[in-house]
Design an enzyme around this catalytic site. Structure first.
Site, mmCIF file in Angstrom:
data_model
loop_
_atom_site.group_PDB
_atom_site.id
_atom_site.type_symbol
_atom_site.label_atom_id
_atom_site.label_comp_id
_atom_site.label_asym_id
_atom_site.label_seq_id
_atom_site.Cartn_x
_atom_site.Cartn_y
_atom_site.Cartn_z
ATOM 1 N N HIS A 234 9.152 20.355 16.626
ATOM 2 C CA HIS A 234 7.702 20.477 16.475
ATOM 3 C C HIS A 234 7.196 21.822 16.990
ATOM 4 C CE1 HIS A 234 3.490 19.582 16.537
ATOM 5 N NE2 HIS A 234 3.416 19.338 17.823
ATOM 6 N N HIS B 229 1.966 8.927 18.627
ATOM 7 C CA HIS B 229 3.078 9.562 17.940
ATOM 8 C C HIS B 229 4.074 10.225 18.884
ATOM 9 C CE1 HIS B 229 0.201 12.969 18.288
ATOM 10 N NE2 HIS B 229 1.292 13.718 18.368
ATOM 11 N N ASN C 207 0.835 -1.196 0.000
ATOM 12 C CA ASN C 207 0.000 0.000 0.000
ATOM 13 C C ASN C 207 0.870 1.247 0.000
ATOM 14 O OD1 ASN C 207 -2.443 -1.583 0.451
ATOM 15 N ND2 ASN C 207 -1.752 -1.793 2.560
ATOM 16 N N HIS D 137 4.252 21.296 25.360
ATOM 17 C CA HIS D 137 4.940 21.620 24.119
ATOM 18 C C HIS D 137 5.986 22.717 24.344
ATOM 19 C CE1 HIS D 137 1.422 19.578 22.367
ATOM 20 N NE2 HIS D 137 2.129 19.456 21.264
#
Length: 263
Positions: A83, A77, A66, A212
């Site tokens: 990021h 994740h 695929n 974050h």
């Protein structure tokens, strides 16, 4: 016992079933819930697509394979420092430049599932982490800290998993002083069972989105959408969380696993 003997013993324990490999990842496919940002704020990750190339047919008579369309931060994740804007300047802040030694480390599992069942906006603060340490032992440098909320029970219902209303998403996460504290202990990263590493309402904190903002400023890592943390002990497990070696990658879907002594 030297390192060679220790690895040999681990291999034997794995083969004998005395160390269990626990899957900490949710299935990755078209129905996987994805983070939804306000349309006037930023672009969103497109839904995951899986397209067949061939399956023993005229397009490939002997093989099946695929091709995929998916975002770096889809499903279970890994968040790399690049990021977030606070981590943008680290040369080793991408998925292809992080030292692989950092993908395997002991994990501390802080169980907040009872509190989250009562309040989906529950926040784990530094005092809560310290109370956990009093009971289970200190968080040591280089170890992961993850928040068990059992939020993964919602993963097959995107609306329940995102849990948003007119005021935004409602999901548990850390306070600013929680992240500051685990960083002061030398933690290598922070993980949750929710769509992201921060609480749903973390945009209103100061600084906003502390997991974050602060983790990546310190060149540390995040894990999101973890599963099956209920199968891990508070201490004593080893977490394996290796992102794909995407060139200049800001994150990656992972097959997170834990090595756990068999009860």
């Amino acid at each position: 016992m030297n390192a060679t003997d220790a690895l040999g013993s681990l291999a034997t324990l794995l083969l004998e079933g005395k160390v269990e490999v626990v899957d900490l990842s949710s299935p990755l496919g078209p129905d996987t819930p994805l983070l939804q940002l306000p349309e006037d704020f930023a672009k969103n990750t497109p839904k995951i697509e899986i397209h067949k190339i061939s399956e023993y047919d005229s397009d490939g008579p002997f093989f099946a394979w695929n091709w995929l369309k998916l975002g770096e931060h889809s499903g279970t994740h890994f968040d790399a420092p690049h990021h977030w804007i606070t981590g943008k300047d680290y040369a080793d802040g991408y998925t292809d430049s992080i030292p692989p030694q950092n993908f395997v480390a002991p994990v501390n599992v802080i169980d907040c599932s009872a509190e989250v069942a009562e309040n989906p906006d529950f926040l784990l603060d530094a005092a809560g982490v310290k109370a956990w340490e009093e009971k289970h032992g200190d968080i040591k440098p280089g170890e992961w800290v993850v928040m068990r909320s059992d939020w993964d029970s919602r993963v097959n219902d995107e609306a329940a998993y995102l849990n948003a209303d007119e005021t935004g998403p409602h999901s548990p996460g850390p306070t600013v002083d929680c992240i500051q504290y685990i960083l002061s202990k030398g933690a290598i990263g922070w993980g949750t069972q929710c769509i992201g590493t921060d609480a749903g309402q973390a945009g209103g904190m100061e600084p906003p989105y502390p997991a974050h903002n602060l983790l990546h400023a310190a060149n540390k890592y995040g894990l999101a959408s973890l599963a099956n943390l209920s199968k891990l002990p508070p201490k004593g497990a080893v977490l394996i969380a290796a992102p794909l070696k995407i060139v200049k990658g800001t994150g990656s879907p992972i097959r997170a696993m834990a090595l756990v002594p068999h009860s």
